[in-house]
Structure formats: structure tokens, C-alpha cells
Write an enzyme that holds these catalytic residues in place. Structure first.
Site, PDB file in Angstrom:
ATOM      1  N   CYS A  33       0.806  -1.292  -0.188  1.00 27.93           N
ATOM      2  CA  CYS A  33       0.125   0.077   0.026  1.00 27.93           C
ATOM      3  C   CYS A  33       0.926   1.198   0.117  1.00 27.93           C
ATOM      4  O   CYS A  33       0.408   2.413  -0.037  1.00 27.93           O
ATOM      5  CB  CYS A  33      -0.887  -0.074   1.112  1.00 27.93           C
ATOM      6  SG  CYS A  33      -0.073   0.073   2.783  1.00 27.93           S
ATOM      7  N   CYS A 103      -2.886  -2.433   8.696  1.00 29.59           N
ATOM      8  CA  CYS A 103      -2.510  -1.149   8.934  1.00 29.59           C
ATOM      9  C   CYS A 103      -2.001  -1.317  10.609  1.00 29.59           C
ATOM     10  O   CYS A 103      -0.946  -0.523  10.986  1.00 29.59           O
ATOM     11  CB  CYS A 103      -3.526  -0.012   9.267  1.00 29.59           C
ATOM     12  SG  CYS A 103      -4.531  -0.031   7.335  1.00 29.59           S
TER      13      CYS A 103
END
Ligand code: FES
Length: 147
Positions: A33, A103
Site C-alpha cells: 500500500c 495497518c
């Protein structure tokens, strides 16, 4: 989609910034990402984390997980900070959507990377701490099977 806590920590991140002359700094990223997280730790002679700051170039969930992770490790011993897993981070935020769990892994890895740097600077070994990865991408693939 996001809990109130996630939105709160995203909108009002705690402990954002950097520490001058930190005891340890850790930077990790996710090549998939492209998000990057950096943690700064100020650790006293007794091994207590007196201060912690973060800088995150990343998605909203990465900002929220960094923010809550700093609150979870602040005031803790190095040993207890090591127990702050990505699961603990997700729980403290009252949950994250499955696609955003990686995350929180970035937050766990950033703390570990900063602790690793601290141990290297002091020439000590922290029991249970493994050399952190600079890219969590591979780990995440494994994690995704679990979640
Ligand atoms: Fe990669 Fe959030 S999308 S850290």
C-alpha cells in the site's frame, strides 16, 4: 465502517510528531500500500517509556492505529510494550474492517523496530524481541489467512 474510536484517533491523533534525541526510532513500511510509519521512543534508565511520538504517511487507519499504539505503550516498561500486539491495537480501537487489519500490524512492527533500535544503541538484548522487518508485506500475507 469505522468505529467512533478510529474516527477520533484519526481526527485528533495523540502523540504525533517526533522526539529529539530519542532512545530509539523505528520505521516500517508496507510495500503493497506504500504506507510508512515511524515511532520515536524516550526510555528512562529504569526501562520505562516516558514519551512516544509517531509520524505516519499513510491511510486513516494507519494514523489511528499509530495514535492508539502510542497511548498503549506510554508509561509501560520495555517488556510490557513488547506485549502490545496488533490485536491489542485493534481491540483498543473497538475493531477495524478486515481489509485494514494490516495497518495495525504496521503499528506493532513500528514499536518493535523502535525497541530494536533502542536495544542496539544500548548494546542490550530484549527477551522475545526479534529483528523487525522493514517491510511488513510478507507477514501481512500470512496474517490475512488468519483473519
Ligand atoms: Fe496500508 Fe493502511 S492501507 S497501512
Amino acid at each position: 465502517m469505522y468505529t467512533k474510536k478510529v474516527m477520533d484517533h484519526f481526527s485528533n491523533p495523540r502523540n504525533m510528531g517526533e522526539i529529539e534525541n530519542p532512545s530509539g526510532v523505528g520505521t516500517v513500511g508496507n510495500a503493497k500500500c506504500g504506507d510508512i510509519m515511524r515511532m520515536y521512543l524516550d526510555i528512562d534508565d529504569k526501562g520505562i517509556i516516558n514519551d512516544v511520538k509517531f509520524k505516519t504517511f499513510g491511510c486513516g487507519a494507519a494514523v489511528a492505529t499509530s495514535s492508539i499504539a502510542t497511548e498503549l505503550v506510554k508509561g509501560k516498561t520495555v517488556e510490557d510494550a513488547l506485549k502490545v500486539t496488533n490485536k491489542a491495537v485493534v481491540e483498543a480501537l473497538d475493531g477495524l474492517p478486515p481489509v485494514k487489519v494490516h495497518c495495525s500490524l504496521l503499528a506493532e512492527e513500528a514499536i518493535h523496530a523502535a525497541l530494536w533500535d533502542y536495544a542496539e544503541r544500548k548494546g542490550i538484548k530484549i527477551e522475545g524481541l526479534e529483528k523487525p522487518k522493514s517491510d511488513i508485506h510478507e507477514e501481512e500475507e500470512k496474517e490475512e489467512i488468519v483473519y
